[in-house]
Design an enzyme around this catalytic site. Structure first.
Site: not given
Ligand code: M6R
Length: 607
Positions: A2, A27, A74, A98-99, A480, A484, A487, A503, A602
């Site tokens: 958070c 956050r 969050w 936060n935590g 990736e 993308k 998400e 496989h 994020k």
């Molecule tokens: O801030 P970071 O690069 O350590 O974050 C790692 C992941 O949380 C981040 O890349 C996440 O997978 C993204 N939402 C992907 O788009």
């Protein structure tokens, strides 16, 4: 995970707190809230949903008070509803957290048995109830009660508290989650990061692990984990107070995808001298000649950047790379080599798992390198060598420009390793650096396919499941691309190594399952195209991403996206773009919240 903020101001603080929260929404955005001390009493406004809902509530029901806290959440424990929103409060104290408090159940049960009335389903409320119990039952002062609370809780946290009857006091603590104190002129601020504090001050002090602080308008005192007074350095933060805007784009993600030619160029300039077509002396502290292997770790998209770098280090430097997801690496009983090296990759520099894996490697005597975007982040501060990328603020939850910039830093590092280990000749190095220098132009070229990709993505958005395949350095791009897409569009997608399809996953193929085939004209091209034909033979719908030559030779496909020809090992820097755009336009076709997709944040500062 958070965002928290606190202000001891000269005037009412609710509005500046909301402004700081806006900068912390990356956050988490499940709920938000503000608490103040108004005429000696605690007053609160909280609202489930994004910050705008709270803002509207505050417009209807304003909040007075010159001392206050704010929180953007969050959700970890307890659904994202008003009752679970922070700040939590009793009539004595209000807190933001936060935590995660790991032993909250045990503490809550004890407090509830003594008659304490819990209002929420969160782990955090136990902090407010514990402090209140010490004040009410044992006559403790706020500072004493706060310290005793700290000695009882276990877990990772950043906490701030304000107290009824105390208009000039914020108590704050850090254990595993970042917390910064900002010094103003007769005002004081606390926040999860310098970005939150930037509109108010650039004089910032970061608390160390285990620290707690007593903050008043005149200044602050820090105490270490043993309770002894401690000095922490004040820095002049370089974080800008300008809140980044979308620059005419519909979403931050679109803006960030389009920024890539520029920010990749900026990052290149940090590592490469374009005039000499040579690496700069960017001072990696590793002695690559002495390393037997390199450990690389990260989470999510940053992990895929690391996975691509594995191919680079192994090819260019003949240096074996052990790569793992940080949440796994941190708990593995790795036989760390003596004086080994480890590189951690993170956009935010605050990802809890990556930070914990870094600390584990450090505790085992490894030299730590960090590829980070946020220069003042925890990971940057704890690393021995920082390889900073110049992506600029990345606001969209889906990481895009940070990924390509991470690749630039990692490629530069791999070339450096190859040079130091005597694997790459001068000519090899020059050729690789020259190829790297072409990537901003090639990324710009790849972006020109935007309109065509938008059309294909509209079709793709109707699918329920989508597979992505690739070989070699295109395998992480398949992973990736799938990450993308899922998400931000919520379409189920998986990435596979093309050779792995037969496989198991090939059983999923039918006319309803599109398969994105990432196949530049490199040494894997023919094999991947054979896998694509296996898909076609089973009625599948392949969407081929390749260069002109590759598309021509592939024969009939359901759809194709053309990418520019690239150096065979540097193709991920360019092929990242079509998979980002595919995900983006599939999400906009579905009308999802692209920049703030459901359930995500994020910066992931919890385990
Ligand atoms: O801030 P970071 O690069 O350590 O974050 C790692 C992941 O949380 C981040 O890349 C996440 O997978 C993204 N939402 C992907 O788009």
């Amino acid at each position: 995970m958070c965002g928290i903020v606190g202000i001891l101001g000269k005037d009412d603080v609710a509005a500046p707190i909301v402004e700081a929260l806006r900068r912390l929404e990356y956050r988490g955005y499940d709920s938000a809230g503000v608490a103040t001390i108004d005429k000696g009493e605690i007053a609160r406004r909280r609202a489930a949903g994004k910050l705008n809902v709270l803002r509207e509530k505050l417009a209807r029901e304003p909040l007075a008070g010159r001392a206050g806290l704010g929180h953007t959440r969050w959700a970890t424990h307890g659904a994202p509803i008003d009752e679970n929103a922070h700040p939590h409060a009793t009539d004595r104290v209000s807190i933001v957290h936060n935590g995660i408090i790991e032993n909250f159940r045990e503490l809550r049960d004890k407090l509830a048995a003594k008659g304490r009335n819990f209002q929420s389903a969160t782990d955090s409320e136990v902090i407010a109830q514990l402090i209140t119990a010490y004040i009410d039952e044992e006559g403790a002062s706020p500072i004493d009660a706060f310290r005793r609370m700290l000695s009882r809780i276990r877990g990772a946290f950043a906490i701030a508290a304000i107290f009824a009857g105390e208009d000039d006091l914020i108590l704050a603590a850090r254990q595993g989650s970042p917390l910064a104190i900002g010094r103003g002129d007769g005002e004081m601020f606390i926040g999860s990061d310098a970005f939150a504090l930037a509109p108010f001050t650039n004089r910032v002090t970061y608390l160390d692990e285990g620290d707690h602080a007593v903050v008043t308008r005149q200044g602050f005192e820090v105490f270490d984990s043993g309770g002894a007074p401690a000095q922490r350095r004040e820095i002049v933060s370089s974080v800008s107070d300008a809140m980044v805007d979308k620059d005419g784009h519909r979403h931050f993600m679109a803006k960030e995808i389009h920024e890539q030619p520029e920010v990749v160029g900026h990052t290149l300039a940090r590592f490469v001298d374009p005039t000499a077509a040579a690496l700069r002396d960017f001072g990696a502290g590793f002695d690559f000649r002495k390393l037997d292997r390199l450990i690389v770790s990260a989470c999510g998209t940053a992990y895929y950047a690391g996975l691509i770098a594995k191919y680079w280090f192994e090819t260019w430097a003949r240096l074996p790379v052990e790569i793992d997801i940080a949440s796994e690496l941190r708990y593995r009983d790795i036989p760390y080599p003596k004086k080994g090296g480890a590189v951690f990759v993170s956009q935010s520099g605050e990802t809890a798992d990556t930070l914990a894996a870094l600390r584990e490697a450090k505790a085992h005597g490894q030299r730590i390198g960090a590829v980070v975007n946020v220069a003042e982040s925890s990971i940057a501060r704890e690393a021995d060598d920082i390889f900073q990328i110049n992506a600029g603020p990345e606001i969209g939850v889906a990481s895009t420009k940070a990924f390509t910039c991470q690749l630039v830093a990692l490629a530069s590092l791999a070339i450096k390793a190859g040079a130091e280990r005597g694997v790459l000749s001068k000519d090899d190095q020059t050729a690789l650096v020259a190829a790297l220098l072409e990537t901003p132009r090639l990324i710009a070229e790849a972006l020109q396919q935007e309109k065509a990709i938008e059309k294909i993505a509209a079709d793709l958005s109707k699918a329920r499941d989508i597979l992505y395949i690739g070989r070699g350095v295109s395998f992480p791009i398949a992973l990736e691309g799938a990450l993308k897409l899922k998400e931000i569009s919520y379409i189920h997608a998986e990435g596979y190594a093309a050779g792995e399809l037969k496989h198991g996953p090939i059983a999923l193929i039918d006319e309803h399952v599109p398969v994105v085939v990432v196949a530049p004209s490199d040494r894997h091209y023919e094999k991947t195209i054979s896998n694509m034909h296996e898909i076609i033979a089973r009625g599948g719908r392949p969407l081929l991403i390749s260069d002109k030559r590759g598309i021509k030779e592939a024969g009939d496909v359901w759809a194709a996206i053309e990418a520019p020809e690239t150096h065979p090992l540097l193709s991920p820097l360019v092929y990242a773009v079509p998979v980002q755009l595919l995900a983006y336009f599939a999400a906009t076709a579905k009308g999802t919240d692209v920049d703030q997709p459901r359930n995500l944040a994020k910066s992931v500062t919890v385990e």
